[in-house]
Design a protein around this motif. Structure first.
Motif, short mmCIF file in Angstrom:
data_model
loop_
_atom_site.label_atom_id
_atom_site.label_comp_id
_atom_site.label_asym_id
_atom_site.label_seq_id
_atom_site.Cartn_x
_atom_site.Cartn_y
_atom_site.Cartn_z
N GLN B 409 0.90 -1.12 0.20
CA GLN B 409 0.03 -0.10 -0.04
C GLN B 409 0.81 1.39 0.09
O GLN B 409 0.53 2.32 -0.58
CB GLN B 409 -0.82 0.18 1.27
CG GLN B 409 -1.96 -1.09 1.21
CD GLN B 409 -2.85 -1.04 0.01
OE1 GLN B 409 -3.39 -0.36 -0.34
NE2 GLN B 409 -3.04 -2.50 -0.33
N LEU B 410 2.20 1.25 0.51
CA LEU B 410 2.97 2.31 0.55
C LEU B 410 3.38 2.91 -0.63
O LEU B 410 3.55 4.09 -0.77
CB LEU B 410 4.40 1.75 1.39
CG LEU B 410 5.30 3.02 1.77
CD1 LEU B 410 4.89 4.01 2.36
CD2 LEU B 410 6.51 2.50 1.98
N TRP B 411 3.33 2.18 -1.74
CA TRP B 411 3.72 2.47 -3.03
C TRP B 411 2.26 3.21 -3.70
O TRP B 411 2.77 3.77 -4.56
CB TRP B 411 3.98 1.22 -3.88
CG TRP B 411 5.58 1.30 -3.66
CD1 TRP B 411 6.49 1.89 -4.73
CD2 TRP B 411 6.11 0.64 -2.57
NE1 TRP B 411 7.79 1.42 -4.11
CE2 TRP B 411 7.52 0.73 -3.04
CE3 TRP B 411 5.89 -0.09 -1.64
CZ2 TRP B 411 8.70 0.30 -2.10
CZ3 TRP B 411 6.85 -0.63 -0.69
CH2 TRP B 411 8.18 -0.49 -1.05
N ASN B 413 1.21 5.68 -2.37
CA ASN B 413 1.34 7.17 -1.97
C ASN B 413 1.82 7.90 -2.92
O ASN B 413 2.40 7.93 -4.07
CB ASN B 413 2.31 7.28 -0.68
CG ASN B 413 2.59 8.44 -0.34
OD1 ASN B 413 2.51 9.78 -0.59
ND2 ASN B 413 1.97 8.62 1.23
N LYS B 681 6.47 4.32 11.86
CA LYS B 681 6.03 3.57 10.58
C LYS B 681 6.46 4.15 9.29
O LYS B 681 6.67 5.36 9.27
CB LYS B 681 4.29 3.45 10.77
CG LYS B 681 4.06 2.70 11.72
CD LYS B 681 2.60 2.40 11.47
CE LYS B 681 1.73 1.82 12.66
NZ LYS B 681 1.30 3.11 13.67
N GLU B 683 4.78 5.21 6.59
CA GLU B 683 4.15 6.22 6.35
C GLU B 683 4.38 7.45 7.30
O GLU B 683 4.34 8.51 6.73
CB GLU B 683 2.66 5.93 6.35
CG GLU B 683 2.03 4.90 5.76
CD GLU B 683 2.31 3.64 6.08
OE1 GLU B 683 2.63 3.43 7.55
OE2 GLU B 683 2.11 2.66 5.43
N GLU B 684 4.73 7.30 8.41
CA GLU B 684 5.03 8.52 9.31
C GLU B 684 6.38 9.09 8.96
O GLU B 684 6.61 10.35 9.06
CB GLU B 684 5.18 7.94 10.77
CG GLU B 684 3.40 7.48 11.34
CD GLU B 684 3.53 6.91 12.75
OE1 GLU B 684 2.72 7.04 13.44
OE2 GLU B 684 4.73 6.47 13.07
N LEU B 686 7.79 9.16 6.04
CA LEU B 686 7.24 10.04 4.59
C LEU B 686 6.44 11.51 5.12
O LEU B 686 7.19 12.45 4.62
CB LEU B 686 6.41 9.22 3.91
CG LEU B 686 6.11 9.52 2.31
CD1 LEU B 686 5.58 8.51 1.76
CD2 LEU B 686 5.07 10.90 2.18
N LEU B 687 5.67 11.30 6.17
CA LEU B 687 5.05 12.56 6.31
C LEU B 687 6.01 13.30 7.25
O LEU B 687 6.03 14.57 6.83
CB LEU B 687 3.87 12.27 7.35
CG LEU B 687 2.64 11.90 6.87
CD1 LEU B 687 1.58 11.50 7.87
CD2 LEU B 687 2.21 13.46 5.97
N ASN B 708 11.53 0.16 4.74
CA ASN B 708 10.77 0.95 5.58
C ASN B 708 11.04 2.16 5.21
O ASN B 708 10.24 3.15 5.66
CB ASN B 708 11.09 0.38 7.05
CG ASN B 708 12.61 0.67 7.25
OD1 ASN B 708 13.38 0.15 6.52
ND2 ASN B 708 12.98 1.17 8.46
N GLY B 711 9.44 5.27 1.41
CA GLY B 711 8.72 6.22 0.96
C GLY B 711 9.39 7.78 1.45
O GLY B 711 9.20 8.77 0.93
N GLN B 715 10.19 11.12 -0.81
CA GLN B 715 9.74 12.44 -0.47
C GLN B 715 10.80 13.26 -0.29
O GLN B 715 10.85 14.31 -0.73
CB GLN B 715 8.96 12.15 0.68
CG GLN B 715 8.20 13.56 1.36
CD GLN B 715 7.18 14.02 0.28
OE1 GLN B 715 6.57 13.47 -0.43
NE2 GLN B 715 7.41 15.39 -0.11
#
Lengths: 56, 816
Positions: B409-411, B413, B681, B683-684, B686-687, B708, B711, B715
């Motif tokens: 799912q990460l991909w 983004n 995580k 996603e975190e 990346l954010l 890991n 992302g 970014q």
């Protein structure tokens, strides 16, 4: 002066045949790998030495 | 006391080096054929070579062999025989002869080339094998009626050279290869350049003015025009295409002024030839194209073997073992369906979210989350894709398809869909925009003055063209391409591999550096192991090592590694038992030895306290002797590197997926507690990078290693992947660096910065040339010979200056 025309044609002919040779060699993969053949040529003789030693 | 006898015998033994791989034998020495080997893998490969009379392998580069990969098992490559997979992997087949071109990342020396080209001696069904060393590929032609593809894969794996077959190969998405068209273009442009110059010689020296030579002049003109046609329409096509697509996107890139200049020169030259007013500038045109193509070639052909565009598909296995009515078959993972029953062996990656059917599993998620220690999972637990099983094989029931799994799912983004290269941002473009405008203005003003004030339309056209020609931004393009090309090569020499010139330029603007922890600033596969407690005798160390060797738990492996000086006994252990999450227990003669957690050896848990490292307690016959402290080992020059970065004004952050165990050690290094973030995580991560960029307007360099970080790497302004083996794995990134070279990071950034200065400086040099040439051109006095000399001379000066300056900068900044 007409000699010039023949000379020009001859020189262009030679130039084009070299260009053709270049294109042909690129097409045959001549420039794909510019490292391995240099190693390979040394290895072949090495192999013969090894087999010679083995047969002795 | 048989244990003591055993030790004396072992201690006397001198150091052994493996005959196959040349490494020191640390665990065990295997005597085979009167030679020493460090492991079964090495002796197996040696056996295979010996059997086929291929021991010449060891005469080329000495002991450089590669051990048989431990993850290999019978039937691993069976999936290659499935027609739908073979079809995508084979390069060519006519039903009888087939050809396959495999990536073999492990080849590293001339012995490897030799052995891989002798495959026909291992199996006569292999007709030939040809190695391309820079690309690390071997092309094997074989008789498909006599040998199966899976057998070839198994054969070269057994020789130590496991082919790398990824899901990308099977899905048919081939990484775009460096192609030959560029060579054709250079060849043709060079050919035209040389011949046009030769035909222009009379013009250069103002010969052939007599009326009898007029026919000859005309013929030379048409010949030049003919020769320049392929240059303009074929060789220079890339400039026009790129300029056109940039204009469509409503911005000007570096190719736009070049395309404009080339078109102007071509049109004016054509006009001069047809109207018989002059010889045209075809020599300068083809020369410029020739030099620019060489510059681009130089810039692009740096590293063919490294791939920067990896996503999860590059990491995943192509096939897994599926149990079908009790029979094990290999199935491509793209065809896995929910409810499929799969078997995952030690060190294999779990391809899809699934439910555990075996009683117990130890899953290592370090690859996905960055967490160092494996987690225990019990029957019925859900296991997410990307984990690695450590220990015995487990059975799983697939829950979701591979493409729908949590990890993949990460991909989805946004970061993965947008391109980082913002064409407006590069230095060359910014300078060029003004430059092109000024040149166009000067040329037009000159044209208007000559036309309306001096009333001389002939000179007006000539002055206009020659101004454009002399001030052609080609020299500017050359300065940036040659500087960047040279920098790429220099970085490569120091084991830092930027993806392209844009990556170097973005690197020079970096002001914030974010590090991942596990695998990035810590060394994977290495740890600080220390024993605390009553000193152990040599005999006891042998016992501990022998027992620990039986276990595949990472902590046991660290202990084995620590006890390198001790040679394990070959004694068969009685009553060996491993309890998950607790420890191991074994009998040694009459003694009962326990290795494991505090509770396992019988220590009350209250005593354990809070500590920031893993501990393995040891007990002999219920007497607790002490414990091993196992701490992750940081890279040697970490503290200096971070301090150097901070002192030169960089902000540094740590972004880890792991538990905050080492906070106390890392805090003084990073200086500020708020700059340490744990349990993040993917996603975190990346954010976090996104926030730094948007809210604080920082240019972020992310340094990471595993999936890991993918992302965050994507970014960030520059994503730097750390890899201990460059040709192995690294996530999608802008640059790859070898783990050992991390300490040079400040130097790399400085080199990128001085690269930008070199480009600016060489711009200045070419400007001087341009002003000089322009002053003649505006006056309408630029003769063709002058233009023909000035153009190559300025190009050569630029090339010489950029390569000299960047070499000097690299020598000054990066010290080995």
């Amino acid at each position: 002066m007409s000699a010039i025309y023949i000379m020009i044609i001859a020189s262009l002919f030679i130039a084009f045949s070299f260009l053709g040779a270049f294109v042909w060699s690129v097409k045959r993969g001549h420039y794909d790998d510019d490292y391995t053949p240099s190693v390979r040529i040394l290895l072949d003789s090495e192999v013969e030495k090894v087999t010679q030693r083995a047969t002795e | 006391m048989d244990t003591n006898d055993l030790i004396v015998e072992k201690v006397i033994q001198a150091k052994h080096t493996c005959y196959h791989c040349g490494e020191e034998c640390t665990d065990d020495v295997i005597r085979f054929d009167e030679r020493d080997f460090c492991c079964d893998g090495c002796s197996t490969v040696y056996d295979l070579l010996k059997e086929n009379d291929l021991c010449g392998y060891y005469n080329i580069d000495g002991a450089q062999g590669i051990s048989l990969d431990k993850s290999y098992f019978q039937g691993k490559y069976d999936y290659l025989d499935l027609p739908e997979i073979a079809e995508k992997i084979l390069e060519f087949t006519d039903g009888r002869l087939s050809r396959v071109n495999w990536l073999v990342p492990k080849m590293h020396c001339s012995s490897c080339i030799w052995l891989l080209e002798q495959l026909h001696r291992l199996n006569p069904a292999i007709r030939s094998s040809v190695v391309n060393f820079p690309e690390k590929r071997v092309r094997i032609t074989y008789d498909s009626q006599l040998i199966r593809l899976s057998e070839i894969a198994a054969l070269i794996t057994k020789a130590g050279y496991e082919p790398y077959i990824s899901l990308n190969d099977v899905e048919g998405k081939h990484i775009k290869k460096w192609n030959r068209t560029r060579l054709y273009k250079i060849g043709i442009a060079g050919f035209a350049f040389g011949n046009i110059m030769m035909l222009s010689f009379p013009e250069y020296f103002n010969l052939g003015r007599a009326s009898s030579d007029q026919n000859l002049r005309q013929m030379f003109g048409f010949l030049n025009f003919g020769l320049s046609l392929p240059v303009f329409f074929y060789c220079a096509a890339d400039f026009f295409k790129s300029a056109f697509s940039a204009l469509k996107g409503k911005f000007i890139n570096i190719d736009a002024p070049i395309a404009l200049a080339l078109t102007c020169i071509f049109a004016i030259s054509l006009y001069q030839i047809i109207s018989q007013t002059g010889p045209g500038y075809f020599d300068s045109l083809s020369g410029a194209v020739f030099f620019m193509l060489i510059g681009r070639f130089f810039q692009d052909k740096t590293y063919a073997g490294i791939s920067f565009e990896r996503d999860y598909k590059s990491y995943f296995p192509v096939a897994v073992s599926v149990l079908n009515n009790g029979i094990e078959i290999r199935k491509p993972i793209t065809e896995l369906n929910p409810e499929d029953h799969i078997i995952v062996r030690n060190e294999e990656l779990i391809p899809a979210d699934s439910v555990l059917l075996s009683p117990r599993a130890m899953i290592d998620y370090s690859f996905v989350s960055g967490e160092a220690e494996p987690l225990e999972r019990k029957k019925g637990d859900t296991i997410y894709a990307g984990g690695k099983q450590t220990g015995p094989a487990i059975e799983l029931n697939i829950l979701r398809k591979v493409s729908q799994s949590h990890l993949t799912q990460l991909w989805n983004n946004d970061a993965f869909t947008k391109e980082k290269e913002d064409q407006n941002q590069t230095l060359a473009i910014r300078i060029n925009k003004y430059f092109s405008m000024i040149v166009l203005m000067i040329a037009s003003v000159t044209f208007l003055i000559w036309l309306f004030i001096l009333k001389n339309p002939e000179t007006a056209f000539r002055a206009f063209t020659t101004s454009l020609l002399v001030a052609c931004p080609c020299a500017l393009l050359l300065s940036s391409t040659f500087t960047n090309g040279n920098l790429l090569a220099l970085f490569g020499k120091h084991r830092f591999y930027p993806k392209n010139a844009y990556a170097i330029e973005r690197l020079s603007h970096i002001d914030t550096v974010v590090f991942d922890k596990t695998g990035t600033i810590t060394q994977s596969n290495d740890a600080d192991v220390e024993f605390v407690g009553k000193e152990l005798s040599d005999g006891e160390l042998v016992i501990i090592k022998t027992i620990a060797m039986q276990s595949s738990h990472p902590l046991s492996r660290m202990i084995v590694k620590k006890l390198t000086g001790t040679t394990a006994s070959r004694r068969i252990l009685a009553d060996y038992a491993e309890t998950g999450g607790a420890g191991i227990r074994a009998n040694w003669g009459k003694r009962v030895i326990k290795l494991g957690s505090a509770g396992w050896v019988g220590l009350s848990v209250q005593n354990e306290g809070i500590h920031n490292a893993s501990r393995v307690y040891i007990s002999f016959d219920s007497e607790i002797r002490g414990y091993f402290i196992i701490k992750s080992k940081y890279r040697a020059d970490l503290a200096e590197t971070i301090t150097a970065l901070q002192n030169t004004g960089f902000q540094t952050y740590l972004l880890s997926g792991d538990k905050p165990t080492d906070k106390a050690i890392l805090e003084p290094i990073f200086g500020n507690e708020s700059h340490l973030l744990f349990e993040q995580k993917p996603e975190e991560k990346l954010l976090f990078i996104k926030n730094l960029q948007v809210e604080q307007n920082r240019n972020v360099l992310m340094v990471g290693d595993g999936l890991n970080d993918a992302g965050a790497l994507r970014q960030s302004n520059v994503g730097l992947a750390i890899s201990d083996d460059i040709n192995n794995f690294s996530p999608s990134c802008d640059a790859i660096v070898e783990g050992k070279q991390l300490g040079k990071l400040p130097a790399y950034i400085n080199l990128a910065k001085s690269g930008q200065q070199i480009i600016k400086f060489s711009f200045a040099i070419s400007l001087l040339y341009n002003l000089f040439g322009l002053s003649f051109a505006v006056a309408g006095k630029l003769s063709p010979v002058f233009a023909a000399i000035l153009m190559p001379v300025s190009s050569i000066t630029i090339v010489a200056f950029t390569s000299l300056a960047s070499n000097m900068a690299a020598r000054k900044l990066i010290k080995n």
